[in-house]
Motif scaffolding. Structure first.
Motif, PDB file in Angstrom:
ATOM      1  N   GLY A 151      46.497  42.589  39.699  1.00 47.95           N
ATOM      2  CA  GLY A 151      45.602  43.335  39.120  1.00 47.95           C
ATOM      3  C   GLY A 151      44.144  42.428  39.589  1.00 47.95           C
ATOM      4  N   LEU A 152      43.093  42.909  40.243  1.00 51.55           N
ATOM      5  CA  LEU A 152      41.905  42.115  40.497  1.00 51.55           C
ATOM      6  C   LEU A 152      40.825  42.847  39.948  1.00 51.55           C
ATOM      7  CD1 LEU A 152      42.689  41.753  44.424  1.00 51.55           C
ATOM      8  CD2 LEU A 152      43.031  40.030  42.435  1.00 51.55           C
ATOM      9  N   ASP A 153      39.778  42.015  39.272  1.00 46.06           N
ATOM     10  CA  ASP A 153      38.767  42.525  38.687  1.00 46.06           C
ATOM     11  C   ASP A 153      37.644  42.169  39.750  1.00 46.06           C
ATOM     12  OD1 ASP A 153      36.454  42.977  37.352  1.00 46.06           O
ATOM     13  OD2 ASP A 153      37.302  42.555  35.500  1.00 46.06           O
ATOM     14  N   PHE A 154      36.780  42.729  40.262  1.00 47.54           N
ATOM     15  CA  PHE A 154      35.659  42.519  41.163  1.00 47.54           C
ATOM     16  C   PHE A 154      34.348  42.101  40.375  1.00 47.54           C
ATOM     17  CE2 PHE A 154      37.181  42.454  45.492  1.00 47.54           C
ATOM     18  CZ  PHE A 154      38.413  42.836  45.542  1.00 47.54           C
ATOM     19  N   SER A 155      34.266  42.265  39.043  1.00 46.55           N
ATOM     20  CA  SER A 155      33.221  42.165  38.227  1.00 46.55           C
ATOM     21  C   SER A 155      33.004  40.827  37.536  1.00 46.55           C
ATOM     22  CB  SER A 155      33.080  43.325  37.148  1.00 46.55           C
ATOM     23  OG  SER A 155      33.517  44.704  37.582  1.00 46.55           O
TER      24      SER A 155
ATOM     25  N   CYS B 218      36.171  31.364  35.406  1.00 48.68           N
ATOM     26  CA  CYS B 218      35.293  30.943  34.162  1.00 48.68           C
ATOM     27  C   CYS B 218      34.663  32.043  33.673  1.00 48.68           C
ATOM     28  CB  CYS B 218      33.950  30.167  34.944  1.00 48.68           C
ATOM     29  SG  CYS B 218      33.018  31.145  35.853  1.00 48.68           S
ATOM     30  N   GLY B 219      34.901  33.338  34.005  1.00 46.21           N
ATOM     31  CA  GLY B 219      34.367  34.499  33.206  1.00 46.21           C
ATOM     32  C   GLY B 219      32.991  34.915  33.340  1.00 46.21           C
ATOM     33  N   ALA B 220      32.468  33.939  34.296  1.00 50.29           N
ATOM     34  CA  ALA B 220      31.074  34.697  34.637  1.00 50.29           C
ATOM     35  C   ALA B 220      31.157  35.907  35.290  1.00 50.29           C
ATOM     36  CB  ALA B 220      30.384  33.629  35.617  1.00 50.29           C
ATOM     37  N   VAL B 221      30.001  36.720  34.895  1.00 51.03           N
ATOM     38  CA  VAL B 221      29.645  37.836  35.721  1.00 51.03           C
ATOM     39  C   VAL B 221      29.159  37.714  36.881  1.00 51.03           C
ATOM     40  CG1 VAL B 221      28.322  40.070  35.488  1.00 51.03           C
ATOM     41  CG2 VAL B 221      29.088  39.064  33.321  1.00 51.03           C
TER      42      VAL B 221
ATOM     43  N   SER C 247      41.337  34.316  46.114  1.00 51.21           N
ATOM     44  CA  SER C 247      42.226  33.318  46.620  1.00 51.21           C
ATOM     45  C   SER C 247      43.608  33.962  46.019  1.00 51.21           C
ATOM     46  CB  SER C 247      41.966  32.162  45.992  1.00 51.21           C
ATOM     47  OG  SER C 247      42.258  31.859  44.636  1.00 51.21           O
ATOM     48  N   GLU C 248      44.589  33.773  46.620  1.00 55.74           N
ATOM     49  CA  GLU C 248      46.043  34.164  46.172  1.00 55.74           C
ATOM     50  C   GLU C 248      46.381  33.478  44.720  1.00 55.74           C
ATOM     51  OE1 GLU C 248      49.271  34.344  49.105  1.00 55.74           O
ATOM     52  OE2 GLU C 248      47.438  34.099  50.733  1.00 55.74           O
ATOM     53  N   SER C 249      45.903  32.361  44.446  1.00 51.20           N
ATOM     54  CA  SER C 249      46.371  31.841  43.215  1.00 51.20           C
ATOM     55  C   SER C 249      45.555  32.430  42.135  1.00 51.20           C
ATOM     56  CB  SER C 249      46.544  30.362  43.216  1.00 51.20           C
ATOM     57  OG  SER C 249      45.309  29.874  43.894  1.00 51.20           O
ATOM     58  N   GLY C 250      44.078  32.550  42.206  1.00 49.50           N
ATOM     59  CA  GLY C 250      43.321  32.475  41.530  1.00 49.50           C
ATOM     60  C   GLY C 250      42.473  33.993  41.313  1.00 49.50           C
ATOM     61  N   GLY C 251      42.841  34.810  42.206  1.00 50.65           N
ATOM     62  CA  GLY C 251      42.203  36.331  41.935  1.00 50.65           C
ATOM     63  C   GLY C 251      40.808  36.152  42.624  1.00 50.65           C
ATOM     64  N   ILE C 252      39.968  37.131  41.919  1.00 52.84           N
ATOM     65  CA  ILE C 252      38.661  37.045  42.523  1.00 52.84           C
ATOM     66  C   ILE C 252      37.870  36.249  41.727  1.00 52.84           C
ATOM     67  CG2 ILE C 252      36.492  38.438  42.834  1.00 52.84           C
ATOM     68  CD1 ILE C 252      38.789  39.204  44.726  1.00 52.84           C
TER      69      ILE C 252
ATOM     70  N   ASP D  82      31.652  39.094  50.471  1.00 54.60           N
ATOM     71  CA  ASP D  82      30.187  39.151  50.124  1.00 54.60           C
ATOM     72  C   ASP D  82      29.596  40.017  49.077  1.00 54.60           C
ATOM     73  OD1 ASP D  82      28.799  41.523  51.446  1.00 54.60           O
ATOM     74  OD2 ASP D  82      30.663  41.041  52.698  1.00 54.60           O
ATOM     75  N   ALA D  83      28.306  39.586  48.449  1.00 50.92           N
ATOM     76  CA  ALA D  83      27.783  40.405  47.493  1.00 50.92           C
ATOM     77  C   ALA D  83      27.865  42.144  47.626  1.00 50.92           C
ATOM     78  CB  ALA D  83      26.380  40.022  46.964  1.00 50.92           C
ATOM     79  N   LEU D  84      27.386  42.464  48.784  1.00 49.56           N
ATOM     80  CA  LEU D  84      27.457  44.136  48.865  1.00 49.56           C
ATOM     81  C   LEU D  84      28.981  44.456  48.700  1.00 49.56           C
ATOM     82  CD1 LEU D  84      24.654  44.464  51.351  1.00 49.56           C
ATOM     83  CD2 LEU D  84      24.425  44.951  48.993  1.00 49.56           C
ATOM     84  N   THR D  85      29.748  43.890  49.597  1.00 48.33           N
ATOM     85  CA  THR D  85      31.222  44.382  49.567  1.00 48.33           C
ATOM     86  C   THR D  85      31.759  44.180  48.292  1.00 48.33           C
ATOM     87  OG1 THR D  85      31.168  43.493  51.898  1.00 48.33           O
ATOM     88  CG2 THR D  85      33.578  43.869  50.547  1.00 48.33           C
ATOM     89  N   ARG D  86      31.399  43.146  47.332  1.00 56.54           N
ATOM     90  CA  ARG D  86      32.020  42.905  46.180  1.00 56.54           C
ATOM     91  C   ARG D  86      31.612  44.129  45.071  1.00 56.54           C
ATOM     92  NH1 ARG D  86      30.780  42.483  41.496  1.00 56.54           N
ATOM     93  NH2 ARG D  86      28.734  42.203  42.206  1.00 56.54           N
ATOM     94  N   ALA D  87      30.200  44.479  45.177  1.00 58.60           N
ATOM     95  CA  ALA D  87      29.571  45.356  44.428  1.00 58.60           C
ATOM     96  C   ALA D  87      30.211  46.732  44.736  1.00 58.60           C
ATOM     97  CB  ALA D  87      28.242  45.616  44.530  1.00 58.60           C
ATOM     98  N   TYR D  88      30.563  47.131  45.966  1.00 57.81           N
ATOM     99  CA  TYR D  88      31.224  48.215  46.513  1.00 57.81           C
ATOM    100  C   TYR D  88      32.483  48.384  45.866  1.00 57.81           C
ATOM    101  CZ  TYR D  88      32.876  52.290  49.091  1.00 57.81           C
ATOM    102  OH  TYR D  88      33.533  53.405  49.520  1.00 57.81           O
ATOM    103  N   ILE D  89      33.496  47.570  46.126  1.00 57.51           N
ATOM    104  CA  ILE D  89      34.793  47.632  45.548  1.00 57.51           C
ATOM    105  C   ILE D  89      34.692  47.716  44.064  1.00 57.51           C
ATOM    106  CG2 ILE D  89      37.116  46.345  45.419  1.00 57.51           C
ATOM    107  CD1 ILE D  89      36.350  45.166  48.091  1.00 57.51           C
TER     108      ILE D  89
END
Ligand SMILES: [Zn+2]
Length: 231
Positions: free
Chosen positions: A145-149, A154-157, A165-170, A184-191
């Motif tokens: 389960g990945l959270d791109f937000s 560290c929990g930062a927005v 990374s495979e171990s840490g997620g996004i 990159d920032a735009l790809t992240r915002a899209y996903i």
């Protein structure tokens, strides 16, 4: 032994004179192979049951590694999907991934595929968005389960570039490990769904990135032809 399954055709290959060999992914049993006999003859009653993307209740006879389709009650053909080439390619990619990920039953993923096909056919959903949402669902069902937000460390927005990374997620740029894949920032915002109106190139990048993550984590890769830029 006859059986009834709710299934969707993910592949159909002509066989002999008038038969088709179908790959079905069923809600109840995962992937099955079944032949639809005589369905290429003129006026064949079960022709529709052998069309890729057909979703219905299939009656199957026989056992072992190949069943015979004896009847089918159609729920949906999702036919409006074929009117748009990008939507059609996305639907094909979703079906291919569903099939590859379903040697065993994957009920949640099956329902996610039906949901995306419906959205593509009837709700005007963009093909790239459907492909991305389905791959996110596939990752989630596979335990990734990945959270791109939000940074998984560290929990930062997240509002700029991020790293997978495979171990840490996004994670955010500060928490990134050396072996991660940059997002990159735009790809992240899209996903993440924050902006789904971005240019086509970014949508394609998002789709490629998720396919890459899917391959690294679950070992399954959609066919490369779904990722070419089209004129
Ligand atoms: Zn962080």
């Amino acid at each position: 032994m006859d059986k009834k399954v709710k299934a969707i055709v993910t592949r159909a290959v002509p066989y002999r004179d008038s038969d088709m060999v179908l790959t079905l992914v069923s809600l109840e049993e995962g992937r099955l192979t079944a032949s639809a006999r005589g369905c290429l003859k003129p006026r064949a009653k079960l022709r529709y049951a052998a069309e890729p993307m057909n979703f219905g209740e299939y009656m199957l006879a026989g056992k072992g590694d190949r069943y015979i389709v004896t009847d089918c009650v159609q729920y949906d053909s999702f036919s409006p999907v074929t009117a748009d080439i990008d939507n059609f390619y996305s639907a094909c990619m979703i079906l291919e991934l569903l099939s590859k990920l379903s040697p065993e039953p994957q009920p949640e993923l099956f329902l996610a595929a039906v949901r995306e096909l419906k959205a593509l056919a009837y709700e005007g959903k963009d093909g790239y968005a459907s492909a991305c949402d389905f791959m996110l669902a596939a990752l989630k069902e596979g335990g990734i389960g990945l959270d791109f937000s939000v940074c998984a460390d560290c929990g930062a927005v997240l509002d700029g570039d991020a790293v997978f990374s495979e171990s840490g997620g996004i994670v955010c740029a500060h928490c990134a490990t050396w072996d991660g894949i940059k997002v990159d920032a735009l790809t992240r915002a899209y996903i993440a769904g924050e902006d789904r109106t971005l240019p086509e190139g970014i949508k394609l990048r998002a789709k490629r990135l998720l396919a890459d993550i899917l391959y690294r984590t679950l070992g399954v890769r959609p066919d490369g032809s779904y990722f070419k830029e089209r004129e």
